[in-house]
Motif scaffolding. Structure first.
Motif, short mmCIF file in Angstrom:
data_model
loop_
_atom_site.label_atom_id
_atom_site.label_comp_id
_atom_site.label_asym_id
_atom_site.label_seq_id
_atom_site.Cartn_x
_atom_site.Cartn_y
_atom_site.Cartn_z
N UNK A 66 38.62 40.95 52.30
CA UNK A 66 39.15 40.04 53.00
C UNK A 66 38.91 38.52 52.51
N UNK A 67 38.04 38.60 51.49
CA UNK A 67 37.67 37.17 51.16
C UNK A 67 38.88 36.57 50.42
N UNK A 68 39.02 35.20 50.40
CA UNK A 68 40.09 34.45 49.79
C UNK A 68 39.48 33.76 48.46
N UNK A 69 40.37 33.20 47.99
CA UNK A 69 39.80 32.40 46.77
C UNK A 69 39.06 31.18 46.89
N UNK A 70 39.17 30.74 48.16
CA UNK A 70 38.36 29.62 48.67
C UNK A 70 36.96 30.34 49.05
N UNK A 71 36.94 31.47 49.67
CA UNK A 71 35.66 31.87 50.06
C UNK A 71 34.90 32.20 48.69
N UNK A 72 35.38 32.87 47.73
CA UNK A 72 34.73 33.17 46.74
C UNK A 72 34.28 32.03 45.80
N UNK A 73 34.97 30.55 45.80
CA UNK A 73 34.70 29.54 44.94
C UNK A 73 33.32 29.00 45.76
N UNK B 168 28.31 34.80 54.76
CA UNK B 168 29.61 34.60 54.60
C UNK B 168 30.39 35.80 54.19
N UNK B 169 29.95 36.62 53.44
CA UNK B 169 30.63 37.77 52.89
C UNK B 169 31.34 38.39 53.76
N UNK C 289 35.48 39.22 42.30
CA UNK C 289 36.50 38.48 41.55
C UNK C 289 37.47 39.22 40.68
N UNK C 290 36.98 40.45 40.11
CA UNK C 290 37.51 41.16 39.45
C UNK C 290 38.09 42.49 40.20
#
Length: 230
Positions: free
Chosen positions: A111-118, A149-150, A199-200
């Motif tokens: 469910x994590x977005x690119x914003x979350x991963x950043x 956060x995860x 990310x992968x």
């Protein structure tokens, strides 16, 4: 025979029935006691229980105000007492946290977005900056935020409450004090590798790393004596 569940006190029942509004102030105690049919003395006792559970706020100028329910806030007093008294050990609670994170990891990370991963990567960068500064600093805030956060996108207030409670107790128990800088660096190496796998989209590998990381932490926590609570 299963024992009957005890009903809420008069005040707690009253609070539970109140709608969540921007103005959640309660009437004066004299008015409330008449409305609930209990004495002011009894009402004060029930009010103190509600305050400890974090469902009301009592201030001299603003009076009594209902607060939104927070699972961690309600659970924390009993948990803190249990750990301080030795009724349960920190290790037992940490083990529960470990299993919760592992159980929800695969669902949460998808469910994590690119914003979350950043943001996770910025936390890692901030932690590394603290570790390499002089004098070195323990990235306690980054550690807590990384792990909570995860799971936030799951929007499970019970899970969020349990994880926040773990970090509250972790702080109170003195586990943020690390005698070995190399150990902390290794913790953040795990964090970095976990984010790489997320990310992968290699989520299973990320879970394997998370479990390895928490096993390492668990072994360290077993060796630290329980501290008294202030």
């Amino acid at each position: 025979m299963i024992p009957a569940v005890k009903p809420l006190s008069a005040l707690m029942g009253y609070l539970a029935a109140l709608p969540e509004t921007s103005d959640s102030r309660l009437p004066a105690l004299s008015v409330l006691s008449k409305e609930l049919g209990i004495s002011v003395a009894t009402l004060r006792e029930q009010l103190e229980t509600a305050r400890i559970l974090g469902v009301v706020e009592v201030k001299p100028k603003t009076g009594i105000r209902k607060l939104p329910y927070d699972f961690n806030r309600a659970m924390k007093p009993g948990l803190t007492y249990a750990l301080a008294s030795g009724s349960i050990s920190f290790h037992e609670f940490a083990d529960l946290r470990k299993h919760l994170e592992a159980a929800y990891f695969l669902e949460a990370v998808q469910l994590l977005t690119t914003v979350d991963i950043d943001f996770l990567e910025r936390l890692i960068s901030s932690a590394k900056t603290k570790l390499t500064s002089f004098p070195g600093q323990v990235p306690a805030e980054e550690h807590r935020e990384f792990h909570t956060l995860i799971y936030r996108k799951l929007e499970n207030p019970y899970l969020d409450g349990m994880l926040e409670a773990f970090w509250d107790v972790y702080h109170l128990s003195g586990f943020e004090i690390y005698p070995d800088l190399a150990y902390v660096e290794r913790v953040w190496q795990y964090h970095s590798r976990i984010v790489e796998e997320i990310k992968a989209r290699r989520y299973s590998q990320g879970l394997t790393l998370l479990i390895e990381h928490m096993e390492m932490v668990a072994q360290r926590e077993k060796t630290i004596p329980r501290l008294s609570f202030e």
